[in-house]
Design a protein around this motif. Sequence first.
Motif, mmCIF file in Angstrom:
data_model
loop_
_atom_site.group_PDB
_atom_site.id
_atom_site.type_symbol
_atom_site.label_atom_id
_atom_site.label_comp_id
_atom_site.label_asym_id
_atom_site.label_seq_id
_atom_site.Cartn_x
_atom_site.Cartn_y
_atom_site.Cartn_z
ATOM 1 N N ASP A 39 -29.820 20.458 98.823
ATOM 2 C CA ASP A 39 -28.593 21.150 99.231
ATOM 3 C C ASP A 39 -28.095 20.633 100.572
ATOM 4 N N TYR A 41 -30.003 20.493 103.303
ATOM 5 C CA TYR A 41 -30.810 21.053 104.394
ATOM 6 C C TYR A 41 -31.813 20.006 104.878
ATOM 7 N N ASP A 176 -33.639 33.230 106.441
ATOM 8 C CA ASP A 176 -32.704 32.124 106.635
ATOM 9 C C ASP A 176 -31.705 32.088 105.479
ATOM 10 N N ALA A 178 -29.622 29.902 104.515
ATOM 11 C CA ALA A 178 -29.586 28.654 103.740
ATOM 12 C C ALA A 178 -30.696 28.672 102.683
ATOM 13 N N HIS A 179 -31.871 29.178 103.061
ATOM 14 C CA HIS A 179 -32.974 29.239 102.097
ATOM 15 C C HIS A 179 -32.650 30.255 100.993
ATOM 16 N N TYR A 182 -30.283 28.882 98.621
ATOM 17 C CA TYR A 182 -30.932 27.870 97.789
ATOM 18 C C TYR A 182 -31.734 28.526 96.658
ATOM 19 N N PRO B 8 -23.825 19.282 103.827
ATOM 20 C CA PRO B 8 -24.117 20.300 104.849
ATOM 21 C C PRO B 8 -22.846 21.035 105.275
ATOM 22 N N ALA B 204 -29.139 23.375 107.638
ATOM 23 C CA ALA B 204 -28.042 23.271 106.670
ATOM 24 C C ALA B 204 -26.738 22.844 107.326
#
Lengths: 249, 249
Positions: A39, A41, A176, A178-179, A182, B8, B204
């Motif tokens: 993604d 990251y 997080d 972003a995690h 994902y 990103p 990210a």
Amino acid sequence: MAEDHRRPVIGDAFGTILKRCMDVGVAAGVAHEIVERDDGYLGVGDAVRYFAADDEWSPVDRWACDRATGRVLDVGCGAGRHALPLARKGHDVVGLDASPGAVDVATRRGVTAVLGTVEQLPPALGSFDTVLLLGNNLGLLAGPGHARTVLANLAAATRPGGRLLGTGLDPHHTNDEAHLAYHDRNRQRGRLPGQARLRIRDGAVATEWFDYLFVPLAELRELLAETPWHLRQAFEHEAGYAVHLDHRP
Amino acid sequence: MAEDHRRPVIGDAFGTILKRCMDVGVAAGVAHEIVERDDGYLGVGDAVRYFAADDEWSPVDRWACDRATGRVLDVGCGAGRHALPLARKGHDVVGLDASPGAVDVATRRGVTAVLGTVEQLPPALGSFDTVLLLGNNLGLLAGPGHARTVLANLAAATRPGGRLLGTGLDPHHTNDEAHLAYHDRNRQRGRLPGQARLRIRDGAVATEWFDYLFVPLAELRELLAETPWHLRQAFEHEAGYAVHLDHRP
């Protein structure tokens, strides 16, 4: 202009990072491992941790390593941080790594190390009393389907009554965004939330993409169903855990 | 699957890295700056260097900083590593940075810092005796055309008789094949060899792409032609150099 971006060259980024760290006498701040997720990251870690002495390991790696017996196969041995002290304690240890550079570094440090993967173990390795998947290398199970292949291959290399000692990370111990995004994306694609598609990058070089599985302990139990591996003990510490699996064919 | 890679998120990756380093009390090994070049090359550095005390700076940064006089504009001040000791010596120092996070960190550390760029200086900064482009921030000249704009803007902010103290890197002090190939590619596109197109990445997040110029000292002299800046002194150390330019309108 901004769109004319070249892709990195495919190569042994992981091994190169270990070599660079070793070539300066194993110092911090010199060689960094960049882990790219699909993604976009990027995560960074100092390569010096692959050379860490046992008093610097995570509690789960220490717990697992303490339980090694007899002849040991160290899967994903890297620079040999676990293999070296085990060999020093008298174990016959073989390190296995998919990175030629890692095998080279481990060998230079005195580890008996061979090139290979858990998908296709090298021939003539012989039989082991203990298989290690430390440093979160339960991640090499990669995913539900792949895990069966890997667990069967490792069982075939292990004597009945032998053990698999591995460490992993629960992906849900995070805030997080972003995690979490994902994980959602993985669910939408029919993958496990913590089934990460990764590659290692260094300078102009990247490894091939590979799957690496972060799975809660409860779900790891499910992956063991109908395999020759039986969960005997587990130890959890924060987001990490260690398991002791018995080989009961 | 492997081709479905997201890009990103655009954001203040640089500032986030500085904040993370500061939030742990400025320790090494915690926050890393990833610099991506548009050929796919990734470099990594520990963010702790942006907090380094003067005895840890490069010799060229020390040489340049020692020559600051009067009221000082520190361009690309980052976490304020140069601004802080100058303020302590009694200079009236204003830090300028394009990163909101950097401005925040510098401010928390006691630096008078403002958000802005050399392309468009904030209004009401007043006039300076010294303009600093340290930490290789001569790179902000970006390229031949852009350099004229930047040098004119900085001259407009500097009193006649004032000085610009800057440090840079000669791109040709390398044997790295990836760098040499990048220089060739730039030449083919009519760019200076060391005109790097970069962005900063963290997790990210990525900054926008920007040009950053690595130019030999001899070619920097050419960029100064027909500007109000005259090269008075230069100091070279390995691949790095510092210049002292006089403002003679």
